[in-house]
Write an enzyme that holds these catalytic residues in place. Structure first.
Site, mmCIF file in Angstrom:
data_model
loop_
_atom_site.group_PDB
_atom_site.id
_atom_site.type_symbol
_atom_site.label_atom_id
_atom_site.label_comp_id
_atom_site.label_asym_id
_atom_site.label_seq_id
_atom_site.Cartn_x
_atom_site.Cartn_y
_atom_site.Cartn_z
ATOM 1 N N ASP A 79 -33.204 30.406 17.060
ATOM 2 C CA ASP A 79 -33.528 31.826 16.931
ATOM 3 C C ASP A 79 -32.787 32.657 17.976
ATOM 4 O O ASP A 79 -32.404 33.797 17.716
ATOM 5 C CB ASP A 79 -35.041 32.018 17.036
ATOM 6 C CG ASP A 79 -35.769 31.317 15.898
ATOM 7 O OD1 ASP A 79 -35.465 31.633 14.736
ATOM 8 O OD2 ASP A 79 -36.581 30.421 16.162
ATOM 9 N N GLY A 92 -39.342 29.297 12.354
ATOM 10 C CA GLY A 92 -39.755 28.711 11.071
ATOM 11 C C GLY A 92 -40.921 27.749 11.207
ATOM 12 O O GLY A 92 -41.206 26.984 10.281
ATOM 13 N N GLU A 98 -39.269 19.430 15.497
ATOM 14 C CA GLU A 98 -37.852 19.617 15.860
ATOM 15 C C GLU A 98 -37.582 19.027 17.245
ATOM 16 O O GLU A 98 -36.561 18.371 17.476
ATOM 17 C CB GLU A 98 -37.504 21.108 15.837
ATOM 18 C CG GLU A 98 -37.488 21.680 14.421
ATOM 19 C CD GLU A 98 -37.296 23.188 14.365
ATOM 20 O OE1 GLU A 98 -36.992 23.684 13.279
ATOM 21 O OE2 GLU A 98 -37.461 23.863 15.389
HETATM 22 C C1 5RP Z 1 -37.379 26.607 12.678
HETATM 23 C C2 5RP Z 1 -36.285 26.929 13.619
HETATM 24 C C3 5RP Z 1 -35.006 27.405 13.056
HETATM 25 O O1 5RP Z 1 -33.976 26.598 13.523
HETATM 26 C C4 5RP Z 1 -34.752 28.823 13.479
HETATM 27 O O2 5RP Z 1 -35.879 29.600 13.127
HETATM 28 C C5 5RP Z 1 -33.486 29.394 12.842
HETATM 29 O O3 5RP Z 1 -33.695 29.594 11.480
HETATM 30 P P1 5RP Z 1 -32.573 30.149 10.513
HETATM 31 O O4 5RP Z 1 -31.520 29.105 10.429
HETATM 32 O O5 5RP Z 1 -33.317 30.351 9.204
HETATM 33 O O6 5RP Z 1 -32.061 31.448 11.078
HETATM 34 O O7 5RP Z 1 -36.404 26.812 14.819
HETATM 35 O O8 5RP Z 1 -38.566 26.257 13.333
#
Ligand code: 5RP
EC number: 5.3.1.6
Length: 212
Positions: A79, A92, A98
Protein backbone atom coordinates in the site's frame (compact mmCIF):
# COMPACT_ATOMS: atom_id res chain seq x y z
CA UNK A 1 1.27 -0.17 -14.44
CA UNK A 2 0.15 -2.87 -11.98
CA UNK A 3 -0.06 -5.34 -14.85
CA UNK A 4 3.44 -4.47 -16.05
CA UNK A 5 4.86 -4.95 -12.55
CA UNK A 6 3.00 -8.25 -12.09
CA UNK A 7 4.27 -9.69 -15.36
CA UNK A 8 7.83 -8.47 -14.69
CA UNK A 9 7.95 -10.68 -11.59
CA UNK A 10 7.62 -13.81 -13.73
CA UNK A 11 11.33 -13.86 -14.48
CA UNK A 12 12.10 -14.50 -10.78
CA UNK A 13 10.12 -17.76 -10.81
CA UNK A 14 12.40 -20.80 -10.85
CA UNK A 15 11.45 -24.04 -12.56
CA UNK A 16 10.24 -26.80 -10.19
CA UNK A 17 9.89 -24.34 -7.33
CA UNK A 18 7.02 -23.49 -4.98
CA UNK A 19 6.15 -19.79 -5.18
CA UNK A 20 4.83 -17.59 -2.36
CA UNK A 21 1.80 -15.60 -3.48
CA UNK A 22 0.42 -12.40 -1.95
CA UNK A 23 -2.98 -10.78 -2.26
CA UNK A 24 -4.48 -7.88 -4.18
CA UNK A 25 -5.10 -6.44 -7.62
CA UNK A 26 -1.39 -6.28 -8.55
CA UNK A 27 -0.83 -9.87 -7.45
CA UNK A 28 -3.82 -10.92 -9.56
CA UNK A 29 -1.81 -9.81 -12.60
CA UNK A 30 1.12 -11.90 -11.38
CA UNK A 31 -1.21 -14.90 -10.99
CA UNK A 32 -2.34 -14.42 -14.60
CA UNK A 33 1.31 -14.36 -15.65
CA UNK A 34 2.09 -17.45 -13.57
CA UNK A 35 -0.64 -19.37 -15.35
CA UNK A 36 1.55 -19.27 -18.48
CA UNK A 37 4.20 -21.37 -16.73
CA UNK A 38 2.03 -23.45 -14.41
CA UNK A 39 3.34 -26.73 -15.85
CA UNK A 40 6.89 -25.70 -14.89
CA UNK A 41 6.35 -25.07 -11.16
CA UNK A 42 5.40 -27.45 -8.35
CA UNK A 43 2.80 -25.04 -6.99
CA UNK A 44 2.36 -22.16 -4.60
CA UNK A 45 1.75 -21.16 -0.99
CA UNK A 46 -1.01 -18.57 -0.83
CA UNK A 47 -1.58 -15.71 1.61
CA UNK A 48 -5.37 -15.49 1.45
CA UNK A 49 -8.58 -17.31 0.66
CA UNK A 50 -9.11 -14.88 -2.24
CA UNK A 51 -5.77 -15.71 -3.89
CA UNK A 52 -6.22 -19.44 -3.17
CA UNK A 53 -9.57 -19.50 -4.95
CA UNK A 54 -8.11 -17.70 -7.97
CA UNK A 55 -5.10 -20.06 -8.10
CA UNK A 56 -7.21 -23.21 -7.79
CA UNK A 57 -9.55 -22.01 -10.54
CA UNK A 58 -6.65 -21.91 -13.00
CA UNK A 59 -5.30 -25.28 -11.86
CA UNK A 60 -2.22 -24.25 -9.85
CA UNK A 61 -1.65 -26.57 -6.85
CA UNK A 62 -1.83 -24.70 -3.52
CA UNK A 63 0.27 -26.10 -0.67
CA UNK A 64 -0.38 -25.56 3.02
CA UNK A 65 2.39 -23.37 4.54
CA UNK A 66 3.06 -26.11 7.11
CA UNK A 67 4.09 -28.51 4.35
CA UNK A 68 6.72 -26.19 2.89
CA UNK A 69 10.07 -25.42 4.53
CA UNK A 70 11.49 -23.14 1.84
CA UNK A 71 10.28 -20.68 -0.76
CA UNK A 72 12.81 -18.88 -2.89
CA UNK A 73 10.45 -15.99 -3.62
CA UNK A 74 7.34 -14.33 -2.23
CA UNK A 75 5.57 -11.97 -4.65
CA UNK A 76 3.21 -9.37 -3.25
CA UNK A 77 2.06 -5.77 -3.59
CA UNK A 78 2.13 -2.95 -1.05
CA UNK A 79 0.00 0.00 0.00
CA UNK A 80 3.01 2.25 0.64
CA UNK A 81 6.75 1.72 0.34
CA UNK A 82 9.54 4.07 1.45
CA UNK A 83 13.08 4.53 0.07
CA UNK A 84 14.50 1.81 2.39
CA UNK A 85 11.85 -0.68 1.19
CA UNK A 86 9.81 -0.71 4.40
CA UNK A 87 6.15 -1.24 3.54
CA UNK A 88 2.63 -0.72 4.76
CA UNK A 89 0.47 -3.67 3.75
CA UNK A 90 -2.94 -5.02 4.67
CA UNK A 91 -5.23 -2.73 2.71
CA UNK A 92 -6.72 -5.98 1.40
CA UNK A 93 -6.97 -7.47 4.93
CA UNK A 94 -4.48 -10.32 4.39
CA UNK A 95 -1.55 -8.90 6.38
CA UNK A 96 -1.05 -11.76 8.86
CA UNK A 97 -0.89 -14.56 6.31
CA UNK A 98 1.18 -12.29 4.05
CA UNK A 99 3.72 -11.84 6.84
CA UNK A 100 3.87 -15.59 7.45
CA UNK A 101 4.45 -16.52 3.80
CA UNK A 102 6.96 -13.67 3.40
CA UNK A 103 8.85 -14.98 6.44
CA UNK A 104 9.26 -18.41 4.83
CA UNK A 105 10.66 -16.92 1.61
CA UNK A 106 14.26 -16.01 0.87
CA UNK A 107 13.37 -13.02 -1.34
CA UNK A 108 10.41 -10.64 -1.12
CA UNK A 109 9.60 -9.33 -4.61
CA UNK A 110 7.34 -6.29 -4.21
CA UNK A 111 5.24 -5.37 -7.23
CA UNK A 112 3.70 -1.90 -7.31
CA UNK A 113 2.48 0.87 -9.53
CA UNK A 114 4.09 4.26 -9.11
CA UNK A 115 1.41 5.57 -6.72
CA UNK A 116 2.78 3.42 -3.88
CA UNK A 117 6.19 5.08 -3.45
CA UNK A 118 6.41 7.62 -0.62
CA UNK A 119 9.18 9.39 1.26
CA UNK A 120 7.52 8.95 4.66
CA UNK A 121 4.85 6.31 5.29
CA UNK A 122 1.62 7.05 7.11
CA UNK A 123 -0.72 8.75 4.64
CA UNK A 124 -2.18 5.28 4.01
CA UNK A 125 -3.85 4.22 7.31
CA UNK A 126 -1.79 1.47 8.97
CA UNK A 127 -3.82 -1.78 9.27
CA UNK A 128 -3.58 -3.74 12.52
CA UNK A 129 -5.21 -7.18 12.86
CA UNK A 130 -6.65 -7.54 16.37
CA UNK A 131 -8.37 -10.28 18.40
CA UNK A 132 -12.00 -9.03 18.63
CA UNK A 133 -12.15 -8.88 22.48
CA UNK A 134 -9.05 -6.63 22.54
CA UNK A 135 -10.42 -4.01 20.13
CA UNK A 136 -10.96 -1.20 22.66
CA UNK A 137 -7.77 -1.86 24.63
CA UNK A 138 -5.61 -1.99 21.51
CA UNK A 139 -7.31 1.16 20.22
CA UNK A 140 -6.37 3.04 23.40
CA UNK A 141 -2.75 1.83 23.16
CA UNK A 142 -2.55 2.95 19.52
CA UNK A 143 -3.77 6.43 20.53
CA UNK A 144 -0.88 6.56 23.06
CA UNK A 145 1.48 5.93 20.12
CA UNK A 146 0.10 9.02 18.38
CA UNK A 147 -2.32 7.34 15.96
CA UNK A 148 -6.00 7.66 15.32
CA UNK A 149 -7.40 4.09 15.08
CA UNK A 150 -10.55 3.46 13.13
CA UNK A 151 -12.51 0.17 13.19
CA UNK A 152 -12.81 -1.29 9.66
CA UNK A 153 -16.59 -1.80 9.56
CA UNK A 154 -17.89 -5.17 8.41
CA UNK A 155 -14.44 -6.66 7.96
CA UNK A 156 -13.49 -10.07 9.38
CA UNK A 157 -10.08 -11.40 8.40
CA UNK A 158 -9.41 -14.93 7.09
CA UNK A 159 -8.33 -15.68 10.68
CA UNK A 160 -11.61 -14.49 12.24
CA UNK A 161 -10.25 -11.22 13.62
CA UNK A 162 -10.94 -7.50 13.12
CA UNK A 163 -8.87 -4.69 11.59
CA UNK A 164 -8.09 -1.30 13.10
CA UNK A 165 -6.80 1.21 10.52
CA UNK A 166 -4.51 3.73 12.19
CA UNK A 167 -4.69 7.21 10.68
CA UNK A 168 -2.43 10.24 11.09
CA UNK A 169 0.87 8.47 11.73
CA UNK A 170 4.15 9.77 10.38
CA UNK A 171 6.32 6.67 10.34
CA UNK A 172 9.98 7.61 10.74
CA UNK A 173 11.37 4.51 12.51
CA UNK A 174 9.30 1.73 10.93
CA UNK A 175 11.13 -1.16 12.62
CA UNK A 176 10.67 0.31 16.11
CA UNK A 177 6.98 1.03 15.48
CA UNK A 178 6.44 -2.49 14.11
CA UNK A 179 7.95 -3.98 17.26
CA UNK A 180 5.98 -1.69 19.58
CA UNK A 181 2.61 -2.41 17.98
CA UNK A 182 3.27 -6.15 17.75
CA UNK A 183 3.99 -6.13 21.51
CA UNK A 184 0.49 -4.86 22.44
CA UNK A 185 -1.63 -7.67 23.94
CA UNK A 186 -4.38 -8.61 21.52
CA UNK A 187 -2.53 -7.52 18.39
CA UNK A 188 -2.14 -10.39 15.95
CA UNK A 189 -0.07 -8.50 13.37
CA UNK A 190 0.65 -4.94 12.35
CA UNK A 191 0.78 -4.25 8.62
CA UNK A 192 4.25 -2.74 8.83
CA UNK A 193 6.77 -4.85 6.94
CA UNK A 194 10.05 -3.28 8.07
CA UNK A 195 11.92 -5.99 9.98
CA UNK A 196 11.31 -8.02 6.86
CA UNK A 197 11.04 -5.49 4.04
CA UNK A 198 11.18 -5.96 0.29
CA UNK A 199 14.36 -7.30 -1.32
CA UNK A 200 13.43 -6.36 -4.89
CA UNK A 201 10.92 -3.71 -5.95
CA UNK A 202 9.38 -3.81 -9.42
CA UNK A 203 7.61 -0.52 -10.01
CA UNK A 204 5.33 -0.18 -13.01
CA UNK A 205 5.54 3.33 -14.46
CA UNK A 206 4.41 5.04 -17.65
CA UNK A 207 7.95 4.47 -18.94
CA UNK A 208 8.12 0.76 -18.14
CA UNK A 209 9.09 -1.25 -15.07
CA UNK A 210 11.81 0.13 -12.83
CA UNK A 211 13.70 -2.33 -10.62
CA UNK A 212 15.23 -1.20 -7.33
C1 5RP B 1 -3.34 -6.95 0.85
C2 5RP B 1 -2.14 -6.14 0.58
C3 5RP B 1 -1.90 -5.70 -0.81
O1 5RP B 1 -0.63 -6.11 -1.21
C4 5RP B 1 -1.99 -4.20 -0.91
O2 5RP B 1 -3.23 -3.80 -0.36
C5 5RP B 1 -1.85 -3.71 -2.34
O3 5RP B 1 -2.98 -4.05 -3.07
P1 5RP B 1 -3.15 -3.71 -4.61
O4 5RP B 1 -2.16 -4.53 -5.34
O5 5RP B 1 -4.59 -4.12 -4.89
O6 5RP B 1 -2.94 -2.23 -4.79
O7 5RP B 1 -1.35 -5.83 1.44
O8 5RP B 1 -3.50 -7.22 2.21
Amino acid sequence: MKKAAGWAALKYVKKDSIVGIGTGSTVNHFINALETMKEQIKGVVSSSIASTERLKKIGIPVFNANEVAYLNIYVDGADEINPTNDMIKGGGTALTREKIVAAIAEQFICIIDDSKKVDVMGSFPLPVEVIPMARSYVGRELVKLGGDPCYREGCITDNGNIILDVHNLKIIDAKALENKINAIAGVVTVGLFANRGADVVLEGTLNGVIKS
